[in-house]
Write a protein that holds these residues in place. Structure first.
Motif, PDB file in Angstrom:
ATOM      1  N   ASP A 183      15.022  64.272 -27.124  1.00 31.26           N
ATOM      2  CA  ASP A 183      15.325  65.590 -27.691  1.00 31.26           C
ATOM      3  C   ASP A 183      14.086  66.117 -28.430  1.00 31.26           C
ATOM      4  OD1 ASP A 183      16.685  67.831 -28.569  1.00 31.26           O
ATOM      5  OD2 ASP A 183      17.692  66.794 -30.220  1.00 31.26           O
TER       6      ASP A 183
ATOM      7  N   ARG B  47      13.307  66.977 -18.068  1.00 33.34           N
ATOM      8  CA  ARG B  47      12.665  68.181 -18.610  1.00 33.34           C
ATOM      9  C   ARG B  47      11.207  68.186 -18.181  1.00 33.34           C
ATOM     10  NH1 ARG B  47      15.778  69.001 -24.460  1.00 33.34           N
ATOM     11  NH2 ARG B  47      17.761  69.447 -23.464  1.00 33.34           N
TER      12      ARG B  47
ATOM     13  N   ASP C 121      10.916  69.080 -26.910  1.00 32.51           N
ATOM     14  CA  ASP C 121      10.522  70.344 -27.550  1.00 32.51           C
ATOM     15  C   ASP C 121       9.002  70.399 -27.711  1.00 32.51           C
ATOM     16  OD1 ASP C 121      13.193  71.173 -27.839  1.00 32.51           O
ATOM     17  OD2 ASP C 121      12.812  71.982 -29.846  1.00 32.51           O
TER      18      ASP C 121
HETATM   19 MG    MG Z   1      16.747  69.816 -28.298  1.00 29.53          MG
END
Ligand code: MG
Ligand code: IPM
Length: 359
Positions: A245, A104, A249
């Motif tokens: 995770d 990411r 964000d």
């Molecule tokens: Mg997530």
């Protein structure tokens, strides 16, 4: 191609528009196989992921995905057993396709400086890092149970990692670092967790094979703080599933909007699944308000990592940067920029035009 739920179909439509236009320009053809996952699969087949979807995905070079899921407060999908909810389909396809490495990216573009919520002096130091999140192990895939013990309910989720699971994603992290600024930060909770101590051991051993990479170890609570305190210190951040995770964000907001963060979930070899990091935003679905850029940038990652079209990938990324000078979706708009607000479809059209017009 998985359109999915909520804003999924709208953002995928724009990514496909940009891909087709880019393919035309660079002389290749895209073939899309539509597949169902998540809520729309529940509605059609009663389950969020079918064997058919897995089998079809395996015949493709890559999977491009919108988003899945609905509003847990109102959607009937969330009255089902947790194993049958949309999210279970997403976790299931990641596991079934062996997508263990999730990348990411957080890049603060010059033109989005004013959308960055951090203080200007912090933003000006530059933000350009990637989080490598382990995606098929840890708490999300460990044994789960809820039982009654001594008259009350006790719920358990097991967090476990093997050396080989750690090593295969750490290789990707070290290799990424070698192609970037050669800095790797392992984020863990080694002061408390046994599994984190194994991550440190494995990564520490591997560091000897990568003498040029500067390896740093950081506890996850400190990392959460450092991401907003001085994000310029990060290049490649390697971490386990749940920490990744949560931190990804946070990392997306640091560069202006979660609507800007692409992601690539890679298997061994060149196969990958590409989806924006954000969710299905059912509250704005069908309103032509969603930002399609994270999906378009994910499609660029797909061109790069799975389809071997590096030049085309760069063209899409450049087009996005050009378009941001003039246009913004509502999530990126701030008072003091003099750009025009556009909807989902127009944003996609602008990026496609910008690709077409590149020299
Ligand atoms: Mg997530
Ligand atoms: C993500 C999402 C998923 C995850 C959910 C929807 C299961 O939050 O891709 O980050 O936790 O992996």
């Amino acid at each position: 191609m998985i359109k999915g739920d909520g804003i999924g179909p709208e953002i995928i439509e724009q990514a496909v528009r940009v891909l087709d236009c880019t393919a035309g320009k660079f002389g290749f053809t895209m073939n899309y196989v539509p597949m169902d996952l998540g809520g729309c699969s529940i509605d059609k087949y009663g389950v969020p992921l079918t064997d058919d979807t897995i089998a079809q995905a395996k015949t493709c070079d890559a999977v491009l995905m919108g988003s899945i899921g609905g509003d847990p407060k109102t959607s009937p999908w969330y009255r089902l057993d947790p194993k049958k909810r949309p999210e279970a389909g997403l976790l299931g396809i990641r596991k079934a396709l062996g997508l263990f490495a999730n990348l990411r990216f957080s890049v603060l573009y010059d033109d989005l400086m004013d959308a960055c919520p951090l203080r200007e002096d912090i933003a000006r130091e530059g933000i350009d890092f990637v989080i490598l999140r382990e995606l098929t192990g840890g708490l999300y895939f460990g044994e789960k149970k809820t039982e009654t013990v001594g008259g009350e309910e006790v719920a358990t989720d097991v967090l476990s990692y093997s050396e080989s699971e750690i090593r295969r994603i750490a290789v990707k992290a070290f290799d990424s670092a070698m192609l970037r600024r050669k800095k790797l930060t392992l984020v863990d909770k080694a002061n408390v967790l046994e599994s984190s101590r194994l991550w440190r051991k494995v990564v520490g051993e591997m560091a000897k094979d990568y003498p040029e990479v500067d390896v740093d170890y950081m506890y996850v609570d400190n990392a959460a703080m450092q991401l907003v305190r001085r994000p310029s210190q990060f290049d490649v951040v390697l971490t386990e599933n749940m920490f990744g995770d949560i931190l990804s964000d946070e990392a997306s907001m640091v560069v202006g909007s979660i609507g800007m963060q692409p992601s690539a979930s890679l298997a061994e070899g060149s196969f990958g699944l590409y989806e924006p990091s954000h969710g299905s935003a059912p509250d704005i679905a069908g309103q032509d308000r969603a930002n399609p850029l994270a999906t378009i940038l994910s499609a660029a990652c797909m061109l790069r990592y799975s389809l071997g079209e590096e030049e085309a990938a760069c063209a899409v990324e450049r087009a996005v940067m050009d378009v941001l000078k003039l246009f913004r979706t509502p999530d990126l708009k701030s008072e003091n920029d003099n750009t025009a607000v556009v909807g989902t479809a127009r944003m996609g059209e602008c990026v496609a035009e910008a690709v077409r017009n590149q020299k």
